[in-house]
Design a protein around this motif. Sequence first.
Motif, PDB file in Angstrom:
ATOM      1  N   GLY A   4       0.785  -1.224   0.000  1.00  0.00           N
ATOM      2  CA  GLY A   4       0.000   0.000   0.000  1.00  0.00           C
ATOM      3  C   GLY A   4       0.820   1.278   0.000  1.00  0.00           C
ATOM      4  O   GLY A   4       0.248   2.364  -0.060  1.00  0.00           O
ATOM      5  N   VAL A  38      -4.976  -2.015  -1.259  1.00  0.00           N
ATOM      6  CA  VAL A  38      -5.384  -2.762  -0.070  1.00  0.00           C
ATOM      7  C   VAL A  38      -6.749  -3.410  -0.283  1.00  0.00           C
ATOM      8  O   VAL A  38      -6.973  -4.561   0.115  1.00  0.00           O
ATOM      9  CB  VAL A  38      -5.389  -1.834   1.161  1.00  0.00           C
ATOM     10  N   ALA A  67      -1.120  -5.213   5.491  1.00  0.00           N
ATOM     11  CA  ALA A  67      -1.268  -4.080   4.576  1.00  0.00           C
ATOM     12  C   ALA A  67      -0.289  -2.969   4.922  1.00  0.00           C
ATOM     13  O   ALA A  67      -0.410  -2.309   5.966  1.00  0.00           O
ATOM     14  CB  ALA A  67      -2.702  -3.556   4.634  1.00  0.00           C
TER      15      ALA A  67
END
Length: 343
Positions: free
Chosen positions: A176, A210, A227
Amino acid sequence: MLSFFKKKDPAQDPFAAQGVTSDATSDAAAESSAAEAPRRSWTERLKAGLSRTRANLGGKLAGLFSRARIDDELLEELESTLLMADCGVEATHWLLDELKARVKKDKLESPAQLQQALSELLTQLLAPLERALDVSSHQPFVIMIAGVNGAGKTTSIGKLAKHFQTQGKSVLLAAGDTFRAAAREQLMTWGERNGVTVIAQESGDPAAVVFDAIAAAKARGIDVVLADTAGRLPTQLHLMEEIAKVRRVIQKAEPSGPHEVLLVLDANIGQNAIAQVKAFDKAIGVTGLVVTKLDGTAKGGVLAAISRQCPKPVRFIGVGEGIDDLQPFRVDEFVSALFEDNA
């Protein structure tokens, strides 16, 4: 374009063609050289990793506790020593007040007795921070990871992936941090080392990455999603809003998530850790901490400050570069490693 990265030939290092060394490849080199010697236990590595804090805190305490008696001068020097180790004003005052009460109540006379009392009180102070992370309550269990640049966030993700794999869990990584190509490539390297799928985009919205990662995890029956998010300073309000957006998108992809929001803290920053915890908690609701680089600082007392000012669970601590040098925080082990040389 969305990419799904699987384990590849180790020779296909994404950094090799660029002449760049990632943290992950550096860790691999460190582990390779360390492999020639017998692998030390976690207790031994923890003690070695806390050597600087022990020298700053425990080493000075050893001199204090070798004195003939307990007096006001000893207590004043003890206060200064705790503050120098970044225990913080609140924690230091609490420890001293409790020590004075014990001296009176239990009629402590020798500094050795005072040291034992301090060890017990420090254990009591840090005990609320020891709460193991259970990832079995949801599938996938979504862990959102945040932190400032340089805290060791992406490297910690790679180590966490290995930790959960040793528990028999399947793991998927979401790259991310789309603002730094190096972060994406570093995460890919960790994925290759651990045989873990990494979902990434070369550019674009980190929240979208994500979201796609959670969808992929559901489709594949993955146990844990880690993430990554872009590093940012707590004072960068517009960027803090972006990371808050990632949290909201996670909730759209998985209404019960994120199930854990980990903030990675560099132990070297000392008391600044308190400000980071408070700022990130306000933006994204921090549920746990990962404290890294304890081996590189004499400020390990910051955990005491965290316990008094913002008592978030310390899920993991890091004391080295190896992939196994990030382990769950256990209070008894931590305090023992600080005081062992002074017994």
